[in-house]
Design an enzyme around this catalytic site. Structure first.
Site: not given
Length: 145
Positions: A59, A62, A107, A110, A130
């Protein structure tokens, strides 16, 4: 309204949290628009769509590890596509925006918007995660993290 812009849904607190000012300072404008504003990058616009080295996608908000590169496949959509995330790395929610029903992927650490998951991927999962490339960072295997 919850953090995903849905009326009546309870707000979800995520382990990694920043103020909106901190998010804006941490992310590029395009990353902010995707991760925090639920936007979508233009198809084919991110170099991570073409990344083929062994490694890990994480991510961009984070640093949470999300996908291993061996789970990535070429979907022809213009966005990085994966058939399976790392265990516990992502969560999903119903998305009824833009007059359609989709399953949003965010995510788990976060809450950043990553993309959507569709039931048209390859075996064995049959899923296609995707994911907006701008929402991720990539570290090749053996790279210092």
């Amino acid at each position: 309204m919850d953090m995903f812009g849905r009326q009546g849904a309870p707000a979800r607190e995520f382990p990694f949290q920043l103020t909106e000012a901190q998010w804006r300072e941490r992310l590029t404008p395009e990353q902010y628009q995707v991760l925090r504003g639920h936007g979508t990058e233009r198809p084919g616009s991110c170099a991570l769509n073409f990344e083929k080295r062994p490694g890990i996608f994480s991510c961009a908000g984070c640093g949470q590890e999300l996908f291993r590169s061996h789970k990535k496949f070429e979907s022809g959509t213009g966005w990085p596509s994966f058939d399976q995330p790392l265990e516990g790395a992502v969560e999903t929610s119903e998305d009824f925006s833009h007059g359609m029903h989709r399953v949003e992927v965010h995510c788990a650490n976060c809450g950043g918007h990553l993309g959507h998951v569709f039931p048209d991927g390859p075996p064995p999962t049959g899923l296609r995660y995707c994911i907006n490339g701008v929402a991720m960072d990539f570290a090749p295997d053996g790279a210092e993290g």
